[in-house]
Enzyme design. Structure first.
Site, PDB file in Angstrom:
ATOM      1  CG  HIS A 204      41.367  45.906  32.940  1.00  0.00           C
ATOM      2  ND1 HIS A 204      40.034  45.601  33.054  1.00  0.00           N
ATOM      3  CD2 HIS A 204      41.873  45.864  34.195  1.00  0.00           C
ATOM      4  CE1 HIS A 204      39.746  45.370  34.327  1.00  0.00           C
ATOM      5  NE2 HIS A 204      40.841  45.527  35.040  1.00  0.00           N
TER       6      HIS A 204
ATOM      7  CG  HIS B 186      42.175  48.493  39.150  1.00  0.00           C
ATOM      8  ND1 HIS B 186      41.925  49.067  37.922  1.00  0.00           N
ATOM      9  CD2 HIS B 186      41.931  47.168  39.010  1.00  0.00           C
ATOM     10  CE1 HIS B 186      41.541  48.123  37.074  1.00  0.00           C
ATOM     11  NE2 HIS B 186      41.532  46.963  37.708  1.00  0.00           N
ATOM     12  CG  ASP B 187      44.524  45.246  37.756  1.00  0.00           C
ATOM     13  OD1 ASP B 187      44.180  44.848  38.892  1.00  0.00           O
ATOM     14  OD2 ASP B 187      43.851  45.033  36.735  1.00  0.00           O
TER      15      ASP B 187
ATOM     16  CD  GLU C 109      45.587  41.957  41.741  1.00  0.00           C
ATOM     17  OE1 GLU C 109      45.024  41.109  41.029  1.00  0.00           O
ATOM     18  OE2 GLU C 109      44.963  42.766  42.460  1.00  0.00           O
ATOM     19  CG  ASP C 110      48.029  42.292  37.511  1.00  0.00           C
ATOM     20  OD1 ASP C 110      48.150  41.330  38.293  1.00  0.00           O
ATOM     21  OD2 ASP C 110      46.945  42.620  37.013  1.00  0.00           O
TER      22      ASP C 110
ATOM     23  CG  ASP D 155      38.486  45.120  38.265  1.00  0.00           C
ATOM     24  OD1 ASP D 155      38.998  45.134  37.124  1.00  0.00           O
ATOM     25  OD2 ASP D 155      38.824  44.293  39.147  1.00  0.00           O
TER      26      ASP D 155
END
Length: 187
Positions: free
Chosen positions: A44, A70-71, A74-75, A131
């Site tokens: 991704h 970017h994640d 967050e993840d 995204d």
């Protein structure tokens, strides 16, 4: 014959990208997408960076690095401090702009994405557009496990609201997103 240790700009850019991809790959190593194939999650962020470079023709190394990262906050258990230490304050700032606060309820996070989209930096808008484009194309390709057709349609409708706040950033990505929205009858 060129030197292996040359310090030209393109060599530095390649080193930055490989460092960034390696960092993200390590952070996302045990994660999988929810598609039927259980795709490795790292596909991704790499795909988001690919959309930026190949379709949107973005060459800003900070934007590309932020797309790859970017994640991570967050993840994964990555912190903004780690991002800043390894990739600098500019990359960290872009990542921070596109990172949802997972301590908030899902509906609040979704509303905040819509609210913050118009006031985001151009760099963050580019990452967010790529995204959304990646995710919507992925939903067209395969419905995630445990998602209903209605949930997919709701995701498209919500994404359109986010994208509407990002308009005027990159015509290519916006046109591609509009084609997906039109296909789904999302106004």
């Amino acid at each position: 014959m060129s030197s292996v240790n040359n310090n030209d700009n393109s060599s530095n850019t390649v080193e930055k990208l490989i460092k960034c991809i390696n960092f993200a790959a390590i952070k996302h190593k045990d994660q999988r997408r929810l598609d039927p194939e259980n795709t490795p999650y790292i596909n991704h962020p790499i795909g988001v960076a690919y959309i930026l470079t190949e379709e949107a023709k973005v060459t800003d190394i900070d934007v590309i690095q932020a797309a790859i990262l970017h994640d991570t906050v967050e993840d994964t258990k990555t912190t903004f401090e780690e991002i800043e230490t390894h990739f600098g304050s500019k990359v960290c700032s872009i990542v921070a702009e596109v990172t949802d606060d997972k301590t908030l309820p899902k509906e609040t996070r979704k509303a905040l994405q819509i609210e913050h989209a118009p006031t985001s930096s151009r760099e963050a808008k580019l990452v967010k557009l790529a995204d959304k484009l990646y995710n919507l194309r992925d939903l067209e390709r395969a419905v995630p496990r445990k998602w209903t057709v209605d949930r997919v349609q709701q995701y498209f409708c919500w994404s359109k609201k986010v994208v509407d706040g990002l308009r005027g950033t990159n015509k290519c990505m916006e046109d591609n997103l509009d084609c997906l929205f039109k296909k789904r009858n999302v106004d």
